[in-house]
Write a protein that holds these residues in place. Structure first.
Motif, PDB file in Angstrom:
ATOM      1  N   ALA A 131       0.619  -1.129  -0.118  1.00  0.00           N
ATOM      2  CA  ALA A 131      -0.384  -0.114  -0.268  1.00  0.00           C
ATOM      3  C   ALA A 131       0.992   1.315  -0.023  1.00  0.00           C
ATOM      4  CB  ALA A 131      -0.853   0.052   1.101  1.00  0.00           C
ATOM      5  N   THR A 132       1.795   1.381   1.365  1.00  0.00           N
ATOM      6  CA  THR A 132       3.180   2.462   1.027  1.00  0.00           C
ATOM      7  C   THR A 132       3.710   2.612  -0.479  1.00  0.00           C
ATOM      8  OG1 THR A 132       3.333   2.274   3.433  1.00  0.00           O
ATOM      9  CG2 THR A 132       4.437   3.379   2.344  1.00  0.00           C
ATOM     10  N   ALA A 133       3.847   1.664  -1.542  1.00  0.00           N
ATOM     11  CA  ALA A 133       4.564   1.798  -2.258  1.00  0.00           C
ATOM     12  C   ALA A 133       3.623   2.478  -3.266  1.00  0.00           C
ATOM     13  CB  ALA A 133       4.899   0.535  -2.627  1.00  0.00           C
ATOM     14  N   ALA A 134       2.321   1.859  -3.320  1.00  0.00           N
ATOM     15  CA  ALA A 134       1.367   2.407  -4.466  1.00  0.00           C
ATOM     16  C   ALA A 134       0.858   3.488  -3.973  1.00  0.00           C
ATOM     17  CB  ALA A 134       0.610   0.905  -4.418  1.00  0.00           C
ATOM     18  N   GLY A 135       1.142   3.868  -2.800  1.00  0.00           N
ATOM     19  CA  GLY A 135       0.705   5.649  -2.775  1.00  0.00           C
ATOM     20  C   GLY A 135      -0.519   5.369  -1.979  1.00  0.00           C
ATOM     21  N   MET A 136      -1.252   4.680  -1.351  1.00  0.00           N
ATOM     22  CA  MET A 136      -2.607   4.577  -0.361  1.00  0.00           C
ATOM     23  C   MET A 136      -2.238   4.245   1.165  1.00  0.00           C
ATOM     24  SD  MET A 136      -4.064   0.892  -2.116  1.00  0.00           S
ATOM     25  CE  MET A 136      -4.008   1.662  -3.897  1.00  0.00           C
ATOM     26  N   ALA A 137      -3.438   4.276   1.935  1.00  0.00           N
ATOM     27  CA  ALA A 137      -3.530   3.958   2.831  1.00  0.00           C
ATOM     28  C   ALA A 137      -3.617   2.076   3.189  1.00  0.00           C
ATOM     29  CB  ALA A 137      -4.437   4.509   3.654  1.00  0.00           C
ATOM     30  N   ARG A 138      -2.833   1.286   4.139  1.00  0.00           N
ATOM     31  CA  ARG A 138      -3.280  -0.289   4.023  1.00  0.00           C
ATOM     32  C   ARG A 138      -4.806  -0.490   3.610  1.00  0.00           C
ATOM     33  NH1 ARG A 138      -4.505  -3.397   7.783  1.00  0.00           N
ATOM     34  NH2 ARG A 138      -3.874  -5.756   7.748  1.00  0.00           N
ATOM     35  N   THR A 139      -5.479   0.608   5.323  1.00  0.00           N
ATOM     36  CA  THR A 139      -7.161  -0.205   4.711  1.00  0.00           C
ATOM     37  C   THR A 139      -7.794   0.177   3.612  1.00  0.00           C
ATOM     38  OG1 THR A 139      -7.300   2.699   5.685  1.00  0.00           O
ATOM     39  CG2 THR A 139      -7.356   0.793   7.120  1.00  0.00           C
ATOM     40  N   THR A 140      -6.822   0.820   2.919  1.00  0.00           N
ATOM     41  CA  THR A 140      -7.599   0.997   1.391  1.00  0.00           C
ATOM     42  C   THR A 140      -7.579   0.503   0.426  1.00  0.00           C
ATOM     43  OG1 THR A 140      -7.169   3.747   1.498  1.00  0.00           O
ATOM     44  CG2 THR A 140      -7.678   2.910  -1.137  1.00  0.00           C
ATOM     45  N   LEU A 141      -6.273  -0.205   0.259  1.00  0.00           N
ATOM     46  CA  LEU A 141      -5.572  -1.931  -0.140  1.00  0.00           C
ATOM     47  C   LEU A 141      -6.857  -2.675   0.469  1.00  0.00           C
ATOM     48  CD1 LEU A 141      -4.711  -3.196  -2.477  1.00  0.00           C
ATOM     49  CD2 LEU A 141      -1.807  -3.543  -0.572  1.00  0.00           C
TER      50      LEU A 141
END
Length: 400
Positions: free
Chosen positions: A38-48
């Motif tokens: 999630a971090t590498a893709a620029g989003m929050a873990r909850t979003t993933l």
């Protein structure tokens, strides 16, 4: 812009839950957990998490970022005919990360399954599943249950009490199991996995004797019967005493060496003898297509030989291949060289590949990449399976 619009249309058509499943599989195969992905893709873990569970629709930019991160493409993840199976992570969870050869074998199994399904889709064919009824392991003596289950499966298959001539062909063509035989490293005898999308899959080590390959196939059939949805890794000389492994070993023994036929053959082979000899063992092993050790262990289990008989043979010169040749002569070709590890054996996959090449749907190079073979092996496969048009008469044409 046109490609982005086309991808957007495809994204609107695919079910969010299915796409989430595909993304989770791709992440697992890339050996990444949710937080760093999630971090590498620029989003929050909850979003993933929400995306993988199908609760939140993914945007095109997010899909492209995750696909690049996982070493795949957005088009591959969106293609309706793409094969997405979750095999490699099953083995990571099973044995951890301590043995890279297990991960490599699991990746090979996953790739071969994908290749077979892709060829099926390309040719418009579909394999039928015809699995025996499942029999979960019950409390009590697993050996007794395995003995009964193996006998019932033999009857269900119409085998009666006779020897099983070609177990791998039976698994492939009568049951619809996806079976692949390739050279594997280390102590790996075989792998079994089940995925709802593709069914039961087995990978068996080509670099061991035929008798060991047959035993591995029967062992994995035991897992298909008892623990259909769980993955399994079979290692050489595995000392585990888990009930599931004892069941699978007992099932393999009973399936390949049914009790009553073994007793009958034992009586005939040893008629008039006062002791069990190496000749007796060699003949019995040949009749049932198993190793010398396997038949002696079976005799011990059926109380036809004393416990410790195999250990006695081992400490008194064992039973050699040379002695086997003396007893059997030219009856069979002994597999003393542990098989030709460069010759992959999977009749269904090979035939599908040959048909795709014959119809000019795939080139030799494409088949080599798909099947994880070199060009020489692919050419040998095609030469063996593709008919010369001059040898095919009109009378042989199939009805439409």
């Amino acid at each position: 812009m046109g490609a982005r619009l086309a991808m957007s249309g495809t994204l609107d058509q695919i079910d969010a839950v299915e796409l989430g499943r595909r993304l989770r599989i791709a992440r697992d195969e890339a050996d990444m957990t949710q937080a760093p992905a999630a971090t590498a893709a620029g989003m929050a873990r909850t979003t993933l998490v929400a995306i993988e569970q199908g609760q939140r629709k993914i945007r095109i930019g997010e899909l492209q970022a995750l696909a690049k991160l996982y070493g795949t493409s957005a088009n591959t993840l969106l293609r309706a005919e793409a094969v997405h199976v979750d095999l490699v992570p099953k083995y990571r969870k099973l044995v951890g990360h301590t043995d890279p050869s297990v991960g490599n074998a699991a990746a090979l199994l996953s790739d071969l399954v994908k290749a077979e399904v892709e060829l099926e889709d390309l040719l418009g064919v579909q394999g039928a599943r015809n699995y025996p009824p499942q029999r979960p392991i019950l409390p009590g003596d697993v050996r007794l249950q395995a003995e009964q289950d193996a006998q019932e499966v033999r009857q269900w298959l119409g085998l009666g009490d006779g020897p099983v001539p070609d177990l791998i062909a039976l698994l492939e063509h009568q049951l619809g199991v996806r079976v692949f035989v390739r050279s594997l490293p280390g102590r790996i005898s075989g792998l079994y996995a089940f995925d709802e999308a593709v069914g039961a899959c087995m990978l068996i080590n080509l670099s061991v004797r035929r008798t060991r390959r047959r035993y591995t196939a029967a062992h994995e059939l035991g897992h298909l019967i008892s623990r259909r949805g769980e993955s399994e890794l079979l290692l050489e000389n595995n000392p585990t005493q888990a009930r599931e492994e004892r069941y699978a070993n007992s099932f393999a023994n009973a399936f390949l060496m049914p009790a009553r036929p073994v007793m009958q053959q034992f009586r005939e082979v040893t008629a008039g003898a006062s002791h069990l000899t190496r000749r007796h063992v060699i003949l019995l092993a040949h009749v049932f297509g198993v190793s010398r050790e396997a038949i002696v262990r079976r005799l011990e289990g059926l109380e036809l030989a004393k416990s410790g008989t195999w250990e006695w043979f081992e400490t008194h010169g064992s039973i050699s291949d040379a002695q086997e040749r003396e007893v059997l002569g030219d009856v069979v070709r002994l597999d003393t060289d542990r098989g030709d590890a460069s010759s992959p054996a999977s009749l269904r996959l090979n035939m599908l590949a040959a048909e795709a090449w014959r119809k000019e749907l795939l080139s030799e190079g494409q088949l080599a990449r798909l099947l994880h073979l070199d060009r020489v092996a692919v050419r040998e496969l095609l030469d063996a399976l593709v008919e010369d048009p001059a040898d095919v008469g009109e009378v042989l044409a199939l009805r439409a």
